[in-house]
Design a protein around this motif. Structure first.
Motif, PDB file in Angstrom:
ATOM      1  N   ASP A  86     -12.020 -33.240 -14.103  1.00 39.73           N
ATOM      2  CA  ASP A  86     -10.576 -32.988 -14.023  1.00 39.73           C
ATOM      3  C   ASP A  86      -9.835 -33.864 -15.029  1.00 39.73           C
ATOM      4  OD1 ASP A  86     -10.841 -31.163 -11.859  1.00 39.73           O
ATOM      5  OD2 ASP A  86     -10.857 -32.831 -10.431  1.00 39.73           O
ATOM      6  N   LEU A  87     -10.179 -35.143 -15.065  1.00 40.36           N
ATOM      7  CA  LEU A  87      -9.526 -36.077 -15.986  1.00 40.36           C
ATOM      8  C   LEU A  87      -9.741 -35.654 -17.439  1.00 40.36           C
ATOM      9  CD1 LEU A  87      -7.934 -38.630 -16.628  1.00 40.36           C
ATOM     10  CD2 LEU A  87     -10.087 -39.909 -16.468  1.00 40.36           C
TER      11      LEU A  87
ATOM     12  N   ARG B 151     -10.373 -32.700 -18.648  1.00 40.25           N
ATOM     13  CA  ARG B 151      -9.614 -31.468 -18.916  1.00 40.25           C
ATOM     14  C   ARG B 151      -8.139 -31.801 -19.141  1.00 40.25           C
ATOM     15  NH1 ARG B 151      -6.655 -29.096 -15.471  1.00 40.25           N
ATOM     16  NH2 ARG B 151      -7.747 -29.907 -13.638  1.00 40.25           N
ATOM     17  N   ILE B 152      -7.576 -32.632 -18.276  1.00 39.33           N
ATOM     18  CA  ILE B 152      -6.155 -32.979 -18.387  1.00 39.33           C
ATOM     19  C   ILE B 152      -5.890 -33.789 -19.656  1.00 39.33           C
ATOM     20  CG2 ILE B 152      -4.340 -34.372 -17.313  1.00 39.33           C
ATOM     21  CD1 ILE B 152      -5.424 -33.324 -14.583  1.00 39.33           C
TER      22      ILE B 152
ATOM     23  N   GLU C 133      -5.971 -31.280 -22.547  1.00 39.95           N
ATOM     24  CA  GLU C 133      -4.809 -30.385 -22.534  1.00 39.95           C
ATOM     25  C   GLU C 133      -3.536 -31.120 -22.949  1.00 39.95           C
ATOM     26  OE1 GLU C 133      -4.658 -28.897 -18.540  1.00 39.95           O
ATOM     27  OE2 GLU C 133      -6.305 -27.493 -18.859  1.00 39.95           O
ATOM     28  N   GLY C 134      -3.380 -32.349 -22.488  1.00 43.04           N
ATOM     29  CA  GLY C 134      -2.134 -33.072 -22.713  1.00 43.04           C
ATOM     30  C   GLY C 134      -2.064 -33.819 -24.017  1.00 43.04           C
TER      31      GLY C 134
ATOM     32  N   THR D  35      -0.546 -37.753 -19.323  1.00 44.81           N
ATOM     33  CA  THR D  35      -1.663 -37.446 -18.434  1.00 44.81           C
ATOM     34  C   THR D  35      -1.237 -37.629 -16.980  1.00 44.81           C
ATOM     35  OG1 THR D  35      -3.278 -38.083 -20.119  1.00 44.81           O
ATOM     36  CG2 THR D  35      -4.027 -38.114 -17.823  1.00 44.81           C
TER      37      THR D  35
ATOM     38  N   ARG E  50       0.881 -34.797 -15.743  1.00 46.16           N
ATOM     39  CA  ARG E  50       0.073 -33.608 -15.468  1.00 46.16           C
ATOM     40  C   ARG E  50      -0.699 -33.750 -14.158  1.00 46.16           C
ATOM     41  NH1 ARG E  50      -1.177 -29.981 -19.775  1.00 46.16           N
ATOM     42  NH2 ARG E  50       0.199 -30.369 -21.532  1.00 46.16           N
ATOM     43  N   ILE E  51      -1.231 -34.941 -13.907  1.00 42.74           N
ATOM     44  CA  ILE E  51      -1.951 -35.182 -12.650  1.00 42.74           C
ATOM     45  C   ILE E  51      -0.986 -35.015 -11.473  1.00 42.74           C
ATOM     46  CG2 ILE E  51      -3.115 -36.936 -11.244  1.00 42.74           C
ATOM     47  CD1 ILE E  51      -4.236 -38.080 -13.922  1.00 42.74           C
TER      48      ILE E  51
ATOM     49  N   GLU F 154      -0.159 -31.272 -10.952  1.00 47.16           N
ATOM     50  CA  GLU F 154      -1.299 -30.474 -10.513  1.00 47.16           C
ATOM     51  C   GLU F 154      -1.748 -30.821  -9.091  1.00 47.16           C
ATOM     52  OE1 GLU F 154      -5.812 -29.639 -12.038  1.00 47.16           O
ATOM     53  OE2 GLU F 154      -4.232 -29.801 -13.552  1.00 47.16           O
ATOM     54  N   TYR F 155      -1.655 -32.102  -8.746  1.00 53.04           N
ATOM     55  CA  TYR F 155      -2.170 -32.543  -7.447  1.00 53.04           C
ATOM     56  C   TYR F 155      -1.072 -32.828  -6.425  1.00 53.04           C
ATOM     57  CZ  TYR F 155      -6.772 -32.599  -9.447  1.00 53.04           C
ATOM     58  OH  TYR F 155      -7.947 -32.204 -10.029  1.00 53.04           O
TER      59      TYR F 155
END
Length: 90
Positions: free
Chosen positions: A10-11, A13-14, A17-18, A49, A52-53, A56-57
């Protein structure tokens, strides 16, 4: 409600992406204990980051989470602690 876990995948990917990845940095290598600066991620990239976390969460992270947790392993642990706290209080 099933337990939600934040993983290294997950980290990565983020981060990609970011902030993308620096040339010569292999996020698929053994990076768990490598400082984010060595991986090419400065404070601004980590703030992105974090945003985004959070989105998303569905959690809220203090900025000090990123200054105190300088490696992927420690950041993943911190995010998972926040996720567990939310489940405990739900």
């Amino acid at each position: 409600m099933p337990e939600q876990k934040f993983t290294l995948e997950d980290l990565k990917r983020i981060l990609r992406e970011g902030a993308g990845t620096d040339e010569g940095v292999d996020l698929d290598g053994d990076i768990l204990d490598t400082d984010f600066e060595e991986l090419g991620y400065e404070s601004l990239a980590l703030l992105e980051t974090g945003g985004r976390i959070e989105r998303e969460y569905g959690i809220s992270l203090d900025d000090d989470v990123f200054t105190e947790n300088r490696t992927p392993r420690s950041l993943i642990d911190a995010v998972n602690e926040h996720l567990a706290a939310i489940l405990t209080h739900s």
